[in-house]
Design a protein around this motif. Structure first.
Motif, short mmCIF file in Angstrom:
data_model
loop_
_atom_site.label_atom_id
_atom_site.label_comp_id
_atom_site.label_asym_id
_atom_site.label_seq_id
_atom_site.Cartn_x
_atom_site.Cartn_y
_atom_site.Cartn_z
N ARG A 90 0.82 -1.10 0.10
CA ARG A 90 0.08 -0.02 0.01
C ARG A 90 0.81 1.28 -0.10
O ARG A 90 0.52 2.26 -0.78
CB ARG A 90 -1.02 -0.03 1.27
N TYR A 131 1.81 1.82 -3.55
CA TYR A 131 0.68 2.48 -4.39
C TYR A 131 0.63 3.94 -4.45
O TYR A 131 0.65 4.70 -5.15
CB TYR A 131 -0.66 1.74 -3.99
N TRP A 146 -9.58 -2.13 -2.55
CA TRP A 146 -8.12 -2.49 -2.95
C TRP A 146 -7.95 -3.91 -2.26
O TRP A 146 -8.63 -4.44 -1.43
CB TRP A 146 -7.44 -1.43 -2.07
N ASN A 160 -1.64 -3.26 -7.90
CA ASN A 160 -1.66 -1.80 -7.94
C ASN A 160 -1.64 -1.10 -9.42
O ASN A 160 -1.94 -0.02 -9.67
CB ASN A 160 -0.20 -1.31 -7.33
N LEU A 190 -4.83 -0.83 -11.08
CA LEU A 190 -5.62 -0.08 -10.74
C LEU A 190 -5.47 1.33 -11.27
O LEU A 190 -6.29 2.18 -10.99
CB LEU A 190 -5.27 0.19 -8.91
#
Length: 242
Positions: A22, A25, A176, A222, A225
Motif C-alpha cells: 500500500r 501504491y 483494494w 496496484n 488500478l
C-alpha cells in the motif's frame, strides 16, 4: 490497537506485504507531486511512509505525522521525522495547512469519523488532495478488527458519501486487495465459527515466502488500478480534492 499487537505491528511494518504494497501504491500516486508539497500522514506509526517520501525527494521540513500512540511518535522521531506529534486524529491542532493529507487505516479507529473528516478538510489547502484508505465490508469483521480497536468497516459508497458531505470532490475511488477477498472472507467466517474466543491476536502473516508472493500479487493489482476500479476488496479508498 492493543499494546501487544502494536508492538508486533512496529516490528513488521517495514517489510510486511500489506503495508509495503500500500505504501508503494501511494508513493506511485505521489511520485510526480511538487517536491515542496506540505504533506500530513495521519496515523503515521513509525514514519516509514514519510521516510519513503523523503527518499523520493520531498523536503523533510514539509513532512508531518500525527499518531495517538506515544511509542509510534517516539519511533517516528528516532527515524528522522522531526514534525511528528501525539494527537487525536479527530481533533488535529496543527497550525499548518497541507497540500496532501494521507490517512491509511485510520478513520475506522475513530469513534466520530464525520468529526475527523471535517477537521481534516480544514487542514487541507484549497486545491489540495486527501488520500483515505479504510477496511472494507462489515461482513469481514473479525477478531483482527477487535484487536485493532476498530469501530467499523466501510463500503466504498459509505466512504465516498462521508467525504462528499464535507464538500470534497472524488477524483478516484475503488476497492483494494481484490484478489484475496474471497479467501479472506472464507477464512474469517470459518475462524469465527471454529476459533471463537481462541484467536486473540491480529492476523499478521510472517512467513517470508508467502510474504513475498502476496507482495508481488498486490504490486500487480496496484498496476491494474491505474486503469480500472475494483468492485470489491478487503480495503476501500478514495482520493478527494478540496
Amino acid at each position: 490497537m492493543e499494546v501487544a499487537f502494536e508492538k508486533k505491528y512496529h516490528e513488521v511494518e517495514i517489510e510486511n506485504w500489506w503495508f509495503k504494497s500500500r505504501r508503494r501504491y501511494l508513493l506511485d500516486l505521489l511520485r510526480n507531486a511538487p517536491k515542496d508539497s506540505k504533506i500530513l500522514d495521519i496515523g503515521c506509526s513509525s514514519g516509514i511512509f514519510l521516510k519513503d517520501l523523503e527518499l523520493l525527494g520531498f523536503k523533510t521540513a514539509y513532512l508531518f505525522g500525527i499518531d495517538i500512540s506515544e511509542n509510534a511518535i517516539a519511533n517516528c522521531k528516532a527515524n528522522g521525522i522531526p514534525n511528528a506529534f501525539v494527537m487525536d486524529a479527530q481533533m488535529i491542532t496543527l497550525a499548518e495547512q497541507f497540500d496532501i493529507i494521507v490517512a491509511s487505516d485510520c478513520l475506522e479507529h475513530l469513534e466520530d469519523d464525520r468529526k475527523a473528516i471535517k477537521n481534516w478538510y480544514q487542514l487541507l489547502k484549497t486545491g489540495g488532495e486527501m488520500y483515505v484508505f479504510v477496511p472494507a465490508f462489515q461482513s469481514l469483521w473479525s477478531q483482527h478488527d477487535v484487536v485493532n480497536m476498530h469501530y467499523r468497516r466501510y463500503t466504498n459508497l459509505e466512504l465516498k458519501t462521508k467525504l462528499l458531505s464535507e464538500n470534497l470532490t472524488i477524483s478516484k475511488s475503488s476497492y483494494w486487495n481484490f484478489s484475496l477477498f474471497l479467501p479472506v472472507y472464507v477464512f474469517r467466517k470459518l475462524s469465527g465459527v471454529f476459533l471463537k474466543n481462541k484467536n486473540k491476536e491480529g492476523q499478521i502473516i510472517e512467513n517470508s515466502v508467502l510474504n513475498v508472493m502476496l507482495f508481488k500479487l498486490l504490486l500487480l493489482e496496484n498496476r491494474i488500478l491505474k486503469y480500472v476500479d475494483f468492485p470489491f476488496g478487503i480495503s476501500t479508498f478514495c482520493i478527494a480534492k478540496k
